[in-house]
Design a protein around this motif. Structure first.
Motif: not given
Length: 772
Positions: A111-125
């Motif tokens: 999950a921690g790869t998420y970044r608010i600038a472009d919304g990429r990263g995260g646990a979603g896929t």
């Protein structure tokens, strides 16, 4: 094919007989070879728009994940996970007889790869399964965690995605160690190939050559200024402090061992990951209440990561040659030890120890910098594998940072004095961390979905409490919109401006909610042209909704989209093509109080090629990124294919949806008519383009014979003629038979944009947004 191989030649195979396919070797064609990026490093990689498509998915486009997940006995699944967590296997034994801590780390890093600038990263896929993330130094041994979970994944099959399983396992781990979790939502759809679109930083490092944190971070190129300076900042859209890390170097910036400098890095990176000071402290202190760090073997002795490991490793990397390679010999980030005396129990010992004792710098067996209590009577922590053996407590430089930074210290002291507050804060922060990129709650699945509406990071929308308009009301509303005298260009621009804030990376933005009329979106320079249109549509809404007895109403959000439909239908009609534009009512208007202004500000475009917008500060915000590359990134976030990107741009130019109403890129004398003029003039061989400024940002289209200027354009226009793949699509519309195809394709792409955020009316499909 017949040949004789001379096996005495040990350097290559010599073939006496010639292969009928020509040549005498095939290694170059199939092996390690130069790529297009090697040959043409500045080419526009349009192919990123087609990654993770249907051809990569073994489940097919009709697979309904929501329906399959609903068949799972959720409580039985959690029992299976929890039973596994307190087991151990010889090839990778669990620390303290409990896999919980390492599974928390796996979920956290997913999950921690998420970044608010472009919304990429995260646990979603579930992208932790693929390069480059799978082989980042900071993800060392997460491959073992996923491999340990494989029997559970196989038991539940495709009804349980890897992405959901990783997060749920983290939740179960917290629960068995005493933390009451805030909730869990399933609904993450697995990717089936590596992410080749996300920009992870400017550094080019052969990961197999990285032998330590020091070796990696010393190649850093992402920071501006020096730590502590006023201009110290991290390149956008990046969030991690160094390449191949999730957050920050635990030894301090560049392994400096400086806690205050570490605190500055922590604040920047966690803010970029959408966390405030309290959430940051809760996550660090809460996560470090469990488990241990591993650093028993020097990093230079550890084998390559999974993506570079030998075939017989079967996808596992970081081979450790010492002892069994696991258990007491484990090497992960190089730091060795535990933060608390009871590493498998939720308690407040982490903060108690951090503040009770003075800490001094020491080094791990692997040579990494860490901290140990000065007090010889400080509590000790048990060995994770050797019964009866005890060790000193450990802190990282990034832990000491929470004690020396004044703002973080205040939060720590609050949690020290109120363990219940700490427990609640960590539970909510963990829920946010693991769900931040999932989008609206319409996408959430399972029995543990949190119903609370006060979570601003979920971009909440109020429930609709009125009836939907039908065909007759829609027809009347269209007439009322037309009667306002608003132009085709203004209506189309406003509808597109509302809908195109959507980004599929974290499912945020879009027309639903009517936030185009709220701060901060109403104040963005790119949206100023929409202000009078929104006000005129408010009048239509007030007239329609006032005094109705049938319970039906229209929201401003719906009316903005319907205005775009009116514009596109008229523009197509004027081009000689009568076509309806789909409209699906049901959007609602949210409020300013339900809008997190700071978080929505991150959706403000720096470049929006669809509306021919480039922020005045574009040059200072980016490093060597062109407007057309940013345009491609925007198309990718909107889930567009190359044909959809091309046809949308051509149509928006015909309608003149430029942010300032200028004629740049409007390659037509029939503005507001849905013609193919943009493509015909862009590819006209009797016309020639010349730079109109020294930077090559604007251009003039001149008649080749007379030299007379006919049109002006930007890089976001010319790319559809200069890029070979995009030009081939433009040719499909520029020909004599292209008009009807163009209108039909534009309407489809337009409706797709308008429906991107309508998860309230869409099924749980495999490939993201699809029209209802």
């Amino acid at each position: 094919m017949s040949e004789t191989i001379d096996k005495t030649d040990t350097t290559s195979f010599h073939m006496e007989g010639k292969c009928p396919f020509g040549g005498d070797r095939i290694g170059g064609a199939l092996g390690n070879r130069p790529t297009l990026e090697n040959w043409y490093p500045h080419r526009l990689r349009v192919e990123v728009l087609h990654q993770n498509g249907p051809a990569a998915d073994p489940l097919g486009p009709d697979f309904d994940y929501a329906a399959e997940f609903a068949k799972i006995d959720f409580e039985a699944l959690k029992r299976d996970i929890k039973q596994f967590l307190t087991s151990s296997v010889d090839w990778w034994p669990s620390d303290y007889g409990n896999y919980g801590p390492q599974m928390i780390r796996m979920a956290w890093h997913s999950a921690g790869t998420y970044r608010i600038a472009d919304g990429r990263g995260g646990a979603g896929t579930g992208l932790q399964r693929f390069a480059p993330i799978s082989s980042w130094w900071d993800n060392g041994n997460t491959d073992k965690s996923r491999r340990l979970l494989q029997p559970i994944k196989h038991k539940y099959g495709n009804a349980l995605s890897w992405a959901d399983l990783m997060v749920l396992t983290g939740n179960c781990a917290l629960e068995i160690m005493g933390l009451p979790t805030y909730g869990f939502a399933a609904g993450r759809l697995d990717a089936w190939e590596a992410d080749n679109a996300t920009y992870w930083g400017p550094e080019v490092v052969e990961m197999g050559s990285v032998s330590s944190f020091d070796d990696m971070v010393n190649r850093d190129k992402r920071w501006r200024g020096k730590n502590g300076d006023a201009d110290y900042d991290l390149e956008n859209p990046l969030a991690a402090s160094h390449q191949a890390l999730i957050y920050v170097n635990p030894e301090g910036p560049y392994a400096s061992g400086d806690p205050l400098a570490s605190a500055r890095d922590i604040r920047i990176t966690f803010t970029r990951m959408a966390m405030n000071n309290e959430e940051t402290v809760a996550l660090i202190a809460g996560g470090h209440a469990f488990g241990k760090s591993h650093g028993m073997v020097p990093a230079k002795e550890i084998g390559p990561p999974p993506e570079m490991a030998p075939m017989e490793a079967m996808g596992l990397g970081w081979h450790n040659p010492k002892g069994t390679g696991a258990g007491k010999d484990t090497m992960t980030n190089g730091i060795e030890g535990s933060w608390t005396p009871d590493p498998t129990q939720w308690d407040n010992a982490y903060l108690e120890n951090l503040f009770k004792f003075e800490w001094e710098q020491t080094k791990s067996p692997a040579g990494a910098l860490q901290w140990t209590p000065k007090d010889p009577d400080a509590p000790r922590t048990p060995d994770a594998h050797v019964a009866g053996q005890m060790h000193p407590l450990m802190m990282m430089t990034s832990d000491i940072a929470l004690k020396v930074d004044p703002d973080y210290r205040k939060v720590c002291e609050k949690f020290l004095n109120d363990f219940d507050a700490f427990t609640h804060a960590f539970s909510k922060a963990w829920y946010k961390l693991t769900h931040r990129d999932m989008g609206p709650k319409h996408r959430y699945l399972g029995p543990e979905v949190v119903i609370e509406d006060g979570l601003l990071w979920q971009d909440p929308l109020p429930e609709r409490d009125y009836g939907l308009v039908g065909a007759a009301e829609i027809a009347a509303l269209k007439q009322a919109i037309a009667a306002t005298g608003l132009s085709v260009s203004d209506l189309a621009f406003t509808a597109f401006s509302a809908a195109s804030t959507y980004r599929d990376s974290d499912k945020r933005g879009g027309a639903n909610g009517g936030r185009l009329a709220l701060a901060p979106q109403k104040d963005w320079a790119v949206n100023r042209r929409a202000t009078p249109v929104v006000e005129a549509l408010r009048g239509v809404m007030a007239t329609f909704n006032g005094g109705r007895s049938d319970g039906k109403k229209i929201s401003l959000a719906d009316l903005i989209v319907l205005g775009g439909c009116v514009a596109v239908e008229k523009a197509a009609r004027d081009a000689g093509v009568e076509t309806p534009v789909p409209f699906t009512p049901g959007r609602v208007d949210t409020t300013q109080a339900l809008t997190d202004v700071e978080m929505f500000e991150w959706l403000r475009p720096v470049v929006d090629g669809f509306r021919n917008y480039v922020d005045d500060g574009f040059g200072q915000m980016t490093r060597s990124v062109s407007p057309e590359e940013m345009f491609l990134d925007k198309a990718n976030l909107l889930t567009l294919t190359a044909p959809e990107w091309t046809v949308l741009t051509g149509g928006l130019r015909a309608l003149n949806a430029n942010h300032d109403g200028s004629n740049r890129g409007v390659l037509t004398d029939r503005v507001g008519v849905l013609t193919t003029d943009f493509f015909r003039n862009l590819t006209d061989v009797d016309l020639v383009w010349e730079k109109a400024d020294s930077d090559g940002m604007t251009f003039a289209l001149k008649d080749r014979a007379s030299g007379q200027t006919k049109f002006e354009a930007t890089r976001s226009d010319l790319v559809f003629g200069s890029n070979a793949q995009l030009r081939s699509i433009a040719d499909a519309y520029a020909g004599s038979d292209g008009q009807r195809r163009f209108v039909a394709d534009f309407v489809k792409a337009w409706d797709k944009i308008m429906m991107l955020d309508r998860f309230d009316v869409k099924g749980h499909r495999r490939y993201g947004p699809m029209a209802a």
